[in-house]
Design a protein around this motif. Structure first.
Motif, PDB file in Angstrom:
ATOM      1  N   GLU A  81      10.122 -34.923 -56.762  1.00 54.16           N
ATOM      2  CA  GLU A  81      11.147 -34.841 -57.452  1.00 54.16           C
ATOM      3  C   GLU A  81      12.376 -35.633 -56.771  1.00 54.16           C
ATOM      4  O   GLU A  81      12.258 -35.512 -55.490  1.00 54.16           O
ATOM      5  N   TYR A  82      12.977 -36.521 -57.480  1.00 50.15           N
ATOM      6  CA  TYR A  82      14.114 -37.346 -57.003  1.00 50.15           C
ATOM      7  C   TYR A  82      15.250 -36.804 -57.475  1.00 50.15           C
ATOM      8  O   TYR A  82      15.513 -36.816 -58.662  1.00 50.15           O
ATOM      9  N   ASN A  83      16.363 -36.195 -56.630  1.00 49.96           N
ATOM     10  CA  ASN A  83      17.480 -35.713 -57.195  1.00 49.96           C
ATOM     11  C   ASN A  83      17.642 -34.780 -58.569  1.00 49.96           C
ATOM     12  O   ASN A  83      18.008 -34.964 -59.627  1.00 49.96           O
ATOM     13  N   TRP A  84      16.762 -33.862 -58.582  1.00 48.86           N
ATOM     14  CA  TRP A  84      16.348 -33.050 -59.568  1.00 48.86           C
ATOM     15  C   TRP A  84      15.508 -33.862 -60.838  1.00 48.86           C
ATOM     16  O   TRP A  84      15.429 -33.237 -62.049  1.00 48.86           O
ATOM     17  N   GLY A  85      14.988 -34.867 -60.568  1.00 46.29           N
ATOM     18  CA  GLY A  85      14.378 -35.537 -61.801  1.00 46.29           C
ATOM     19  C   GLY A  85      13.132 -36.256 -61.282  1.00 46.29           C
ATOM     20  O   GLY A  85      12.625 -35.862 -60.463  1.00 46.29           O
ATOM     21  N   MET A  86      12.655 -37.038 -62.438  1.00 42.53           N
ATOM     22  CA  MET A  86      11.349 -37.553 -62.072  1.00 42.53           C
ATOM     23  C   MET A  86      11.317 -38.940 -61.448  1.00 42.53           C
ATOM     24  O   MET A  86      12.358 -39.553 -61.294  1.00 42.53           O
ATOM     25  N   GLN A  87      10.169 -39.384 -61.002  1.00 45.15           N
ATOM     26  CA  GLN A  87      10.227 -40.489 -60.049  1.00 45.15           C
ATOM     27  C   GLN A  87      10.296 -41.706 -61.019  1.00 45.15           C
ATOM     28  O   GLN A  87       9.433 -41.663 -61.972  1.00 45.15           O
ATOM     29  N   PRO A  88      11.180 -42.686 -60.812  1.00 43.74           N
ATOM     30  CA  PRO A  88      11.175 -43.733 -61.708  1.00 43.74           C
ATOM     31  C   PRO A  88       9.963 -44.751 -61.924  1.00 43.74           C
ATOM     32  O   PRO A  88       9.641 -45.049 -62.835  1.00 43.74           O
ATOM     33  N   GLY A  89       9.158 -44.915 -60.812  1.00 40.77           N
ATOM     34  CA  GLY A  89       7.944 -45.577 -60.797  1.00 40.77           C
ATOM     35  C   GLY A  89       6.825 -45.002 -61.809  1.00 40.77           C
ATOM     36  O   GLY A  89       6.397 -45.776 -62.779  1.00 40.77           O
ATOM     37  N   LEU A  90       6.612 -43.708 -61.832  1.00 38.46           N
ATOM     38  CA  LEU A  90       5.710 -43.195 -62.818  1.00 38.46           C
ATOM     39  C   LEU A  90       6.314 -43.012 -64.003  1.00 38.46           C
ATOM     40  O   LEU A  90       5.374 -43.459 -65.145  1.00 38.46           O
ATOM     41  N   LYS A  91       7.704 -42.905 -64.327  1.00 43.79           N
ATOM     42  CA  LYS A  91       8.238 -42.906 -65.548  1.00 43.79           C
ATOM     43  C   LYS A  91       8.184 -44.470 -66.362  1.00 43.79           C
ATOM     44  O   LYS A  91       7.627 -44.459 -67.467  1.00 43.79           O
ATOM     45  N   ASN A  92       8.303 -45.271 -65.519  1.00 47.82           N
ATOM     46  CA  ASN A  92       8.073 -46.735 -65.842  1.00 47.82           C
ATOM     47  C   ASN A  92       6.697 -47.152 -66.436  1.00 47.82           C
ATOM     48  O   ASN A  92       6.488 -47.761 -67.452  1.00 47.82           O
ATOM     49  N   LEU A  93       5.679 -46.586 -65.590  1.00 47.75           N
ATOM     50  CA  LEU A  93       4.435 -46.803 -65.986  1.00 47.75           C
ATOM     51  C   LEU A  93       4.036 -46.082 -67.348  1.00 47.75           C
ATOM     52  O   LEU A  93       3.598 -46.764 -68.001  1.00 47.75           O
ATOM     53  N   THR A  94       4.679 -44.978 -67.563  1.00 48.52           N
ATOM     54  CA  THR A  94       4.175 -44.097 -68.748  1.00 48.52           C
ATOM     55  C   THR A  94       4.964 -44.758 -70.048  1.00 48.52           C
ATOM     56  O   THR A  94       4.441 -44.885 -71.136  1.00 48.52           O
ATOM     57  N   ASP A  95       6.049 -45.276 -69.685  1.00 48.30           N
ATOM     58  CA  ASP A  95       6.793 -45.882 -70.685  1.00 48.30           C
ATOM     59  C   ASP A  95       6.254 -47.196 -71.725  1.00 48.30           C
ATOM     60  O   ASP A  95       6.797 -47.655 -72.694  1.00 48.30           O
ATOM     61  N   HIS A  96       5.224 -47.749 -70.797  1.00 45.95           N
ATOM     62  CA  HIS A  96       4.642 -49.324 -71.334  1.00 45.95           C
ATOM     63  C   HIS A  96       3.873 -48.711 -72.436  1.00 45.95           C
ATOM     64  O   HIS A  96       3.538 -49.814 -73.252  1.00 45.95           O
ATOM     65  N   PHE A  97       3.640 -47.515 -72.616  1.00 43.56           N
ATOM     66  CA  PHE A  97       2.452 -47.063 -73.594  1.00 43.56           C
ATOM     67  C   PHE A  97       3.095 -46.008 -74.686  1.00 43.56           C
ATOM     68  O   PHE A  97       4.087 -45.318 -74.048  1.00 43.56           O
ATOM     69  N   LEU A  98       2.576 -45.744 -75.618  1.00 41.35           N
ATOM     70  CA  LEU A  98       2.811 -44.734 -76.579  1.00 41.35           C
ATOM     71  C   LEU A  98       1.476 -44.112 -77.192  1.00 41.35           C
ATOM     72  O   LEU A  98       1.111 -43.221 -76.753  1.00 41.35           O
TER      73      LEU A  98
END
Length: 194
Positions: A82-99
């Motif tokens: 948890e980063y400042n009540w939110g999700m880690q940007p590295g993991l979010k960036n990885l997931t967003d490359h796909f759908l």
């Protein structure tokens, strides 16, 4: 059954890798085919173009390889700090490359923090995001905190919190396995509508 475990911290002193290793080892001990996907090791750039936006056969090799792993997987586990009540940007960036590669498979969330809240805010944020990305998020979760007092450097449970984690893991794993089996059976019976 093939399970991918995703971990997303880019920090130099990463405590969450303990939970990623614990979960990976736990599924492996149950006889599952499991692979840890470390967003930092994959090293995708900040999202500019999704995998599907490349002409067929022209996506960068890292994207092509990971897309194949996603398509072949039966289920996913997201290990999130948890980063400042939110999700880690590295993991979010990885997931967003796909759908579409995520669609019609179950996902489970295991969260952690250095403090007592155990990454609960990040887990909540991930739940809605994963649903929007076409996954069914299972109801069982793992919430670990403080992580340094729960898992050793070798990902072994320690103290009372470690005992609680060891007791919670089988239910977490069983829940994900049940949904994986249900999703596989439904896909075999009827192709997804899109």
């Amino acid at each position: 059954m093939t399970i991918l475990v995703f971990y997303g911290s880019y920090r130099s002193d990463r405590l969450g890798i303990r939970l990623a290793d614990f979960v990976t080892q736990g599924f492996r001990a149950r006889g599952e085919d499991v692979e840890l996907i470390d967003a930092r090791a994959v090293g995708l750039p900040m999202l500019d173009r999704m995998y599907k936006e490349y002409p067929k056969g022209q996506a960068p090799e890292r994207l092509e390889t990971l897309a194949g792993k996603l398509r072949d997987a039966d289920g996913f586990v997201f290990i999130t700090g948890e980063y400042n009540w939110g999700m880690q940007p590295g993991l979010k960036n990885l997931t967003d490359h796909f759908l579409e590669e995520w669609f019609w498979r179950p996902a489970a969330i295991a969260s952690y923090s250095a403090g007592r809240l155990s990454g609960a805010h990040a887990a909540t944020a991930w739940h809605g995001t994963l649903c929007e990305m076409g996954m069914v998020v299972v109801s069982s979760t793992l919430a670990i905190g403080p992580i340094a007092q729960t898992l050793s450097e070798n990902a072994e449970p320690i103290g009372e919190a470690g005992k609680a984690l060891a007791l919670a893991f089988p239910r977490f794993a069983d829940d994900l396995k049940w949904w994986i089996e249900a999703a596989k059976a439904q896909r075999a019976k009827r192709a997804p509508p899109y």
